[in-house]
Design a protein around this motif. Structure first.
Motif, PDB file in Angstrom:
ATOM      1  N   GLN A   1       0.875  -1.103  -0.150  1.00 17.01           N
ATOM      2  CA  GLN A   1       0.113  -0.120   0.081  1.00 17.01           C
ATOM      3  C   GLN A   1       0.932   1.260   0.052  1.00 17.01           C
ATOM      4  OE1 GLN A   1      -3.251  -0.245   2.911  1.00 17.01           O
ATOM      5  NE2 GLN A   1      -2.810  -2.535   3.116  1.00 17.01           N
ATOM      6  N   ILE A   2       0.406   2.161  -0.412  1.00 18.22           N
ATOM      7  CA  ILE A   2       1.103   3.656  -0.651  1.00 18.22           C
ATOM      8  C   ILE A   2       1.609   4.073   0.675  1.00 18.22           C
ATOM      9  CG2 ILE A   2      -0.833   5.270  -0.134  1.00 18.22           C
ATOM     10  CD1 ILE A   2       2.073   5.545  -2.876  1.00 18.22           C
ATOM     11  N   GLU A   3       0.870   3.680   2.039  1.00 15.78           N
ATOM     12  CA  GLU A   3       1.461   4.071   3.220  1.00 15.78           C
ATOM     13  C   GLU A   3       2.854   3.230   3.591  1.00 15.78           C
ATOM     14  OE1 GLU A   3      -2.607   5.289   3.329  1.00 15.78           O
ATOM     15  OE2 GLU A   3      -1.542   3.283   2.604  1.00 15.78           O
ATOM     16  N   GLU A   4       2.877   1.821   2.935  1.00 15.12           N
ATOM     17  CA  GLU A   4       4.151   1.198   3.386  1.00 15.12           C
ATOM     18  C   GLU A   4       5.399   1.555   2.319  1.00 15.12           C
ATOM     19  OE1 GLU A   4       2.795  -3.476   3.912  1.00 15.12           O
ATOM     20  OE2 GLU A   4       1.454  -2.461   2.447  1.00 15.12           O
ATOM     21  N   VAL A   5       4.965   2.029   1.239  1.00 14.03           N
ATOM     22  CA  VAL A   5       5.939   2.672   0.198  1.00 14.03           C
ATOM     23  C   VAL A   5       6.572   4.113   1.021  1.00 14.03           C
ATOM     24  CG1 VAL A   5       6.132   3.717  -1.987  1.00 14.03           C
ATOM     25  CG2 VAL A   5       4.824   1.713  -2.016  1.00 14.03           C
ATOM     26  N   VAL A   6       5.701   4.687   1.639  1.00 15.72           N
ATOM     27  CA  VAL A   6       6.226   5.739   2.356  1.00 15.72           C
ATOM     28  C   VAL A   6       7.119   5.412   3.403  1.00 15.72           C
ATOM     29  CG1 VAL A   6       5.527   7.765   3.853  1.00 15.72           C
ATOM     30  CG2 VAL A   6       4.263   7.433   1.758  1.00 15.72           C
ATOM     31  N   VAL A   7       6.662   4.193   4.229  1.00 14.86           N
ATOM     32  CA  VAL A   7       7.825   3.640   5.206  1.00 14.86           C
ATOM     33  C   VAL A   7       9.081   3.378   4.552  1.00 14.86           C
ATOM     34  CG1 VAL A   7       7.931   2.035   6.983  1.00 14.86           C
ATOM     35  CG2 VAL A   7       5.806   3.261   6.708  1.00 14.86           C
ATOM     36  N   GLN A   8       8.885   2.765   3.555  1.00 13.68           N
ATOM     37  CA  GLN A   8       9.930   2.259   2.771  1.00 13.68           C
ATOM     38  C   GLN A   8      11.163   3.467   2.356  1.00 13.68           C
ATOM     39  OE1 GLN A   8       8.622   0.113  -0.512  1.00 13.68           O
ATOM     40  NE2 GLN A   8       7.470  -1.472   0.796  1.00 13.68           N
ATOM     41  N   ALA A   9      10.441   4.546   1.768  1.00 18.46           N
ATOM     42  CA  ALA A   9      10.978   5.734   1.758  1.00 18.46           C
ATOM     43  C   ALA A   9      11.928   6.278   2.512  1.00 18.46           C
ATOM     44  CB  ALA A   9      10.237   6.558   0.743  1.00 18.46           C
ATOM     45  N   VAL A  10      11.111   6.388   3.659  1.00 22.79           N
ATOM     46  CA  VAL A  10      11.730   7.154   4.870  1.00 22.79           C
ATOM     47  C   VAL A  10      13.033   6.291   5.413  1.00 22.79           C
ATOM     48  CG1 VAL A  10      11.443   7.485   7.491  1.00 22.79           C
ATOM     49  CG2 VAL A  10       9.414   8.171   5.871  1.00 22.79           C
ATOM     50  N   ASP A  11      12.740   4.818   5.354  1.00 23.79           N
ATOM     51  CA  ASP A  11      13.708   3.868   5.881  1.00 23.79           C
ATOM     52  C   ASP A  11      15.042   3.982   4.878  1.00 23.79           C
ATOM     53  OD1 ASP A  11      12.388   3.142   7.896  1.00 23.79           O
ATOM     54  OD2 ASP A  11      11.459   1.285   7.002  1.00 23.79           O
ATOM     55  N   GLU A  12      14.638   4.074   3.527  1.00 24.38           N
ATOM     56  CA  GLU A  12      15.860   4.007   2.675  1.00 24.38           C
ATOM     57  C   GLU A  12      16.722   5.556   2.949  1.00 24.38           C
ATOM     58  OE1 GLU A  12      18.271   2.564   0.448  1.00 24.38           O
ATOM     59  OE2 GLU A  12      16.364   1.275   0.184  1.00 24.38           O
ATOM     60  N   LEU A  13      15.866   6.786   3.258  1.00 26.01           N
ATOM     61  CA  LEU A  13      16.571   7.873   3.387  1.00 26.01           C
ATOM     62  C   LEU A  13      17.711   7.568   4.693  1.00 26.01           C
ATOM     63  CD1 LEU A  13      17.226  10.899   2.936  1.00 26.01           C
ATOM     64  CD2 LEU A  13      15.078  11.360   4.032  1.00 26.01           C
ATOM     65  N   LYS A  14      17.017   6.858   5.850  1.00 28.04           N
ATOM     66  CA  LYS A  14      17.677   6.830   6.879  1.00 28.04           C
ATOM     67  C   LYS A  14      19.201   5.922   6.635  1.00 28.04           C
ATOM     68  CE  LYS A  14      13.912   6.814   9.920  1.00 28.04           C
ATOM     69  NZ  LYS A  14      13.037   6.111  11.105  1.00 28.04           N
ATOM     70  N   ILE A  15      18.763   4.897   5.859  1.00 24.89           N
ATOM     71  CA  ILE A  15      19.937   4.013   5.643  1.00 24.89           C
ATOM     72  C   ILE A  15      21.077   4.669   4.499  1.00 24.89           C
ATOM     73  CG2 ILE A  15      19.224   2.638   3.551  1.00 24.89           C
ATOM     74  CD1 ILE A  15      20.772   1.176   6.511  1.00 24.89           C
ATOM     75  N   VAL A  16      20.614   5.479   3.906  1.00 29.04           N
ATOM     76  CA  VAL A  16      21.675   6.265   2.894  1.00 29.04           C
ATOM     77  C   VAL A  16      22.548   7.078   3.747  1.00 29.04           C
ATOM     78  CG1 VAL A  16      22.030   8.142   1.152  1.00 29.04           C
ATOM     79  CG2 VAL A  16      20.159   6.428   0.900  1.00 29.04           C
ATOM     80  N   ASN A  17      21.857   7.842   4.849  1.00 26.55           N
ATOM     81  CA  ASN A  17      22.749   8.366   5.557  1.00 26.55           C
ATOM     82  C   ASN A  17      23.490   7.712   6.602  1.00 26.55           C
ATOM     83  OD1 ASN A  17      21.804  10.906   4.745  1.00 26.55           O
ATOM     84  ND2 ASN A  17      19.855  10.696   6.152  1.00 26.55           N
ATOM     85  N   LYS A  18      23.246   6.559   6.975  1.00 25.81           N
ATOM     86  CA  LYS A  18      24.076   5.588   7.751  1.00 25.81           C
ATOM     87  C   LYS A  18      25.111   4.871   6.642  1.00 25.81           C
ATOM     88  CE  LYS A  18      22.845   4.931  12.026  1.00 25.81           C
ATOM     89  NZ  LYS A  18      23.839   5.354  12.922  1.00 25.81           N
ATOM     90  N   MET A  19      24.859   4.660   5.480  1.00 28.78           N
ATOM     91  CA  MET A  19      25.998   4.312   4.430  1.00 28.78           C
ATOM     92  C   MET A  19      26.926   5.486   4.419  1.00 28.78           C
ATOM     93  SD  MET A  19      25.213   1.245   3.719  1.00 28.78           S
ATOM     94  CE  MET A  19      25.677   0.861   1.851  1.00 28.78           C
ATOM     95  N   VAL A  20      26.544   6.721   4.344  1.00 25.01           N
ATOM     96  CA  VAL A  20      27.771   7.598   4.426  1.00 25.01           C
ATOM     97  C   VAL A  20      28.474   7.620   5.591  1.00 25.01           C
ATOM     98  CG1 VAL A  20      27.745  10.185   4.271  1.00 25.01           C
ATOM     99  CG2 VAL A  20      26.104   9.348   2.852  1.00 25.01           C
ATOM    100  N   GLU A  21      27.893   7.562   6.829  1.00 29.44           N
ATOM    101  CA  GLU A  21      28.521   7.453   7.702  1.00 29.44           C
ATOM    102  C   GLU A  21      29.670   6.146   7.889  1.00 29.44           C
ATOM    103  OE1 GLU A  21      27.722   6.430  12.544  1.00 29.44           O
ATOM    104  OE2 GLU A  21      26.006   7.502  11.223  1.00 29.44           O
ATOM    105  N   TRP A  22      29.027   5.100   7.437  1.00 38.73           N
ATOM    106  CA  TRP A  22      29.964   3.915   7.662  1.00 38.73           C
ATOM    107  C   TRP A  22      31.062   3.921   6.427  1.00 38.73           C
ATOM    108  CZ3 TRP A  22      24.757   0.737   7.767  1.00 38.73           C
ATOM    109  CH2 TRP A  22      24.466   0.810   8.860  1.00 38.73           C
ATOM    110  N   LYS A  23      30.943   4.602   5.373  1.00 39.05           N
ATOM    111  CA  LYS A  23      31.688   4.566   4.272  1.00 39.05           C
ATOM    112  C   LYS A  23      31.931   3.040   3.735  1.00 39.05           C
ATOM    113  CE  LYS A  23      33.922   8.870   5.574  1.00 39.05           C
ATOM    114  NZ  LYS A  23      34.811   9.491   6.042  1.00 39.05           N
TER     115      LYS A  23
END
Length: 127
Positions: free
Chosen positions: A83-105
């Protein structure tokens, strides 16, 4: 007027049916913002990193779908990730993990070499 109100309430989703996940009142603008923020955050990762390439491709695809129509059902059907609400949650989570990947290099070489045969598994014929 009453017929329009009844028709509108018939197509307005009252529940996602998923405990703890409420109906999002206006998901398109939030998805567009999240996808743009994700693409901006990905610029901090080198272009050769496979994570950046894969995530940018997925995010651009989803952003194009969301920008291509205002029909939520069509967005859900095209993205095919719940559902679209699940897609929003996925998008929020992906943004969080991108920032973690930048931190972790994660694209940089390991500090210590991996042990010899770390990725070689010995299987017997019973496994």
């Amino acid at each position: 007027m009453f017929a329009t109100r009844r028709l509108f309430s018939a197509v307005t989703k009252k529940s996602t049916g998923i405990y703890g996940l409420p109906v999002h009142p206006n998901p398109r603008p939030q998805l567009i913002s999240l996808y743009n923020d994700t693409l901006k955050a990905l610029e901090q990762i080198p272009e050769h990193a496979v994570y950046r390439q894969a995530t940018a491709a997925l995010t651009n695809h989803r952003l194009n779908v969301v920008n291509g129509t205002e029909d939520i059902a069509k967005i859900e059907q095209t993205i095919d990730a719940g559902q679209i609400e699940e897609v929003v949650v996925q998008a929020v989570d992906e943004l969080k993990i991108v920032n973690k990947m930048v931190e972790w290099k994660a694209w940089e070489p390991l500090e210590t070499p991996a042990p010899k045969d770390q990725w070689n598994y010995k299987f017997n014929e019973h496994n």
